[in-house]
Design a protein around this motif. Structure first.
Motif, PDB file in Angstrom:
ATOM      1  N   SER A 126      -7.645  12.124 -18.538  1.00 30.94           N
ATOM      2  CA  SER A 126      -6.515  12.480 -17.685  1.00 30.94           C
ATOM      3  C   SER A 126      -6.665  13.903 -17.159  1.00 30.94           C
ATOM      4  O   SER A 126      -6.171  14.232 -16.082  1.00 30.94           O
ATOM      5  CB  SER A 126      -5.204  12.333 -18.451  1.00 30.94           C
ATOM      6  N   GLY A 127      -7.371  14.737 -17.898  1.00 31.29           N
ATOM      7  CA  GLY A 127      -7.607  16.103 -17.447  1.00 31.29           C
ATOM      8  C   GLY A 127      -8.729  16.232 -16.444  1.00 31.29           C
ATOM      9  O   GLY A 127      -9.012  17.334 -15.967  1.00 31.29           O
ATOM     10  N   GLY A 128      -9.372  15.110 -16.133  1.00 32.51           N
ATOM     11  CA  GLY A 128     -10.415  15.130 -15.116  1.00 32.51           C
ATOM     12  C   GLY A 128     -11.807  15.398 -15.648  1.00 32.51           C
ATOM     13  O   GLY A 128     -12.726  15.685 -14.874  1.00 32.51           O
ATOM     14  N   PHE A 129     -11.983  15.322 -16.960  1.00 36.99           N
ATOM     15  CA  PHE A 129     -13.298  15.587 -17.535  1.00 36.99           C
ATOM     16  C   PHE A 129     -14.100  14.290 -17.617  1.00 36.99           C
ATOM     17  O   PHE A 129     -13.636  13.313 -18.183  1.00 36.99           O
ATOM     18  CB  PHE A 129     -13.151  16.214 -18.909  1.00 36.99           C
ATOM     19  N   PRO A 130     -15.318  14.300 -17.093  1.00 35.58           N
ATOM     20  CA  PRO A 130     -16.136  13.093 -17.122  1.00 35.58           C
ATOM     21  C   PRO A 130     -17.030  13.025 -18.371  1.00 35.58           C
ATOM     22  O   PRO A 130     -17.403  14.059 -18.931  1.00 35.58           O
ATOM     23  CB  PRO A 130     -16.997  13.223 -15.872  1.00 35.58           C
ATOM     24  N   ARG A 131     -17.353  11.846 -18.761  1.00 40.22           N
ATOM     25  CA  ARG A 131     -18.329  11.589 -19.823  1.00 40.22           C
ATOM     26  C   ARG A 131     -19.175  10.405 -19.377  1.00 40.22           C
ATOM     27  O   ARG A 131     -18.674   9.485 -18.722  1.00 40.22           O
ATOM     28  CB  ARG A 131     -17.649  11.258 -21.153  1.00 40.22           C
ATOM     29  N   TYR A 132     -20.452  10.426 -19.782  1.00 38.39           N
ATOM     30  CA  TYR A 132     -21.373   9.369 -19.354  1.00 38.39           C
ATOM     31  C   TYR A 132     -22.177   8.833 -20.529  1.00 38.39           C
ATOM     32  O   TYR A 132     -22.550   9.584 -21.441  1.00 38.39           O
ATOM     33  CB  TYR A 132     -22.338   9.900 -18.299  1.00 38.39           C
ATOM     34  N   ALA A 133     -22.467   7.564 -20.454  1.00 37.46           N
ATOM     35  CA  ALA A 133     -23.417   6.986 -21.398  1.00 37.46           C
ATOM     36  C   ALA A 133     -24.799   7.548 -21.091  1.00 37.46           C
ATOM     37  O   ALA A 133     -25.111   7.863 -19.937  1.00 37.46           O
ATOM     38  CB  ALA A 133     -23.422   5.465 -21.270  1.00 37.46           C
ATOM     39  N   ASP A 134     -25.620   7.676 -22.120  1.00 40.84           N
ATOM     40  CA  ASP A 134     -26.950   8.256 -21.920  1.00 40.84           C
ATOM     41  C   ASP A 134     -27.764   7.479 -20.895  1.00 40.84           C
ATOM     42  O   ASP A 134     -28.578   8.058 -20.164  1.00 40.84           O
ATOM     43  CB  ASP A 134     -27.701   8.284 -23.259  1.00 40.84           C
ATOM     44  N   SER A 135     -27.534   6.177 -20.831  1.00 40.48           N
ATOM     45  CA  SER A 135     -28.326   5.335 -19.940  1.00 40.48           C
ATOM     46  C   SER A 135     -28.076   5.609 -18.464  1.00 40.48           C
ATOM     47  O   SER A 135     -28.899   5.231 -17.617  1.00 40.48           O
ATOM     48  CB  SER A 135     -28.055   3.861 -20.243  1.00 40.48           C
ATOM     49  N   VAL A 136     -26.966   6.265 -18.140  1.00 42.16           N
ATOM     50  CA  VAL A 136     -26.652   6.502 -16.734  1.00 42.16           C
ATOM     51  C   VAL A 136     -26.507   7.979 -16.409  1.00 42.16           C
ATOM     52  O   VAL A 136     -26.321   8.342 -15.235  1.00 42.16           O
ATOM     53  CB  VAL A 136     -25.360   5.758 -16.311  1.00 42.16           C
ATOM     54  N   PRO A 164     -33.211  -2.393 -12.063  1.00 40.76           N
ATOM     55  CA  PRO A 164     -32.784  -3.755 -12.439  1.00 40.76           C
ATOM     56  C   PRO A 164     -31.972  -3.782 -13.733  1.00 40.76           C
ATOM     57  O   PRO A 164     -31.141  -4.687 -13.909  1.00 40.76           O
ATOM     58  CB  PRO A 164     -34.110  -4.491 -12.587  1.00 40.76           C
ATOM     59  N   GLU A 165     -32.196  -2.815 -14.609  1.00 39.70           N
ATOM     60  CA  GLU A 165     -31.433  -2.760 -15.861  1.00 39.70           C
ATOM     61  C   GLU A 165     -29.962  -2.440 -15.625  1.00 39.70           C
ATOM     62  O   GLU A 165     -29.136  -2.586 -16.529  1.00 39.70           O
ATOM     63  CB  GLU A 165     -32.034  -1.734 -16.812  1.00 39.70           C
ATOM     64  N   ASP A 166     -29.614  -1.983 -14.452  1.00 41.48           N
ATOM     65  CA  ASP A 166     -28.216  -1.702 -14.114  1.00 41.48           C
ATOM     66  C   ASP A 166     -27.483  -2.946 -13.626  1.00 41.48           C
ATOM     67  O   ASP A 166     -26.270  -2.881 -13.391  1.00 41.48           O
ATOM     68  CB  ASP A 166     -28.133  -0.615 -13.046  1.00 41.48           C
ATOM     69  N   THR A 167     -28.194  -4.043 -13.490  1.00 36.55           N
ATOM     70  CA  THR A 167     -27.555  -5.281 -13.055  1.00 36.55           C
ATOM     71  C   THR A 167     -26.510  -5.715 -14.075  1.00 36.55           C
ATOM     72  O   THR A 167     -26.804  -5.857 -15.266  1.00 36.55           O
ATOM     73  CB  THR A 167     -28.609  -6.394 -12.883  1.00 36.55           C
ATOM     74  N   ALA A 168     -25.282  -5.897 -13.611  1.00 37.10           N
ATOM     75  CA  ALA A 168     -24.181  -6.225 -14.515  1.00 37.10           C
ATOM     76  C   ALA A 168     -22.912  -6.460 -13.703  1.00 37.10           C
ATOM     77  O   ALA A 168     -22.857  -6.152 -12.508  1.00 37.10           O
ATOM     78  CB  ALA A 168     -23.936  -5.087 -15.511  1.00 37.10           C
ATOM     79  N   VAL A 169     -21.906  -6.971 -14.383  1.00 36.54           N
ATOM     80  CA  VAL A 169     -20.546  -6.965 -13.840  1.00 36.54           C
ATOM     81  C   VAL A 169     -19.899  -5.664 -14.299  1.00 36.54           C
ATOM     82  O   VAL A 169     -19.850  -5.379 -15.501  1.00 36.54           O
ATOM     83  CB  VAL A 169     -19.734  -8.177 -14.327  1.00 36.54           C
TER      84      VAL A 169
END
Length: 111
Positions: A53-63, A87-92
């Protein structure tokens, strides 16, 4: 009625980019944590990126370094900019906020 509606998925070649959108109604994204998840074929669902809610982002290592999460408070919309897709990013891909989920949008990375 709360709705989260994703869009922006599609077919893209490896190395390409897509921007996903998550339009919220009935809730205010700016005061909640928003999370993007994905579920690839034959894989478990995994979180991809979140914004507090404070606008801080977090990411999985894979992305990390390839995806960027953002939010437009005026439009009550969240985004996921995806670059250097493989191709590993293919997903819903689905967005969520608390107990609310969107229906998902298909991303297919293929040549």
């Amino acid at each position: 009625q709360v709705q989260l509606v994703e869009s922006g998925g599609g077919l893209v070649q490896p190395g390409g980019s897509l921007r996903l959108s998550c339009v919220a109604s009935g809730i205010t994204l700016s005061i909640r944590t928003m999370i993007w998840y994905r579920q690839g074929p034959g894989k478990q669902r995994e979180w991809v990126a979140l914004m507090t809610s404070g606008g801080f982002p977090r990411y999985a290592d894979s992305v990390k370094g390839r995806f960027t999460i953002s939010r437009d408070n005026a439009k009550n919309t969240g985004y996921l900019q995806m670059n250097s897709l493989t191709p590993e990013d293919t997903a819903v891909y689905s967005c969520s906020s608390g107990e609310y989920w969107g229906q998902g949008t298909q991303v297919t990375v293929s040549s």
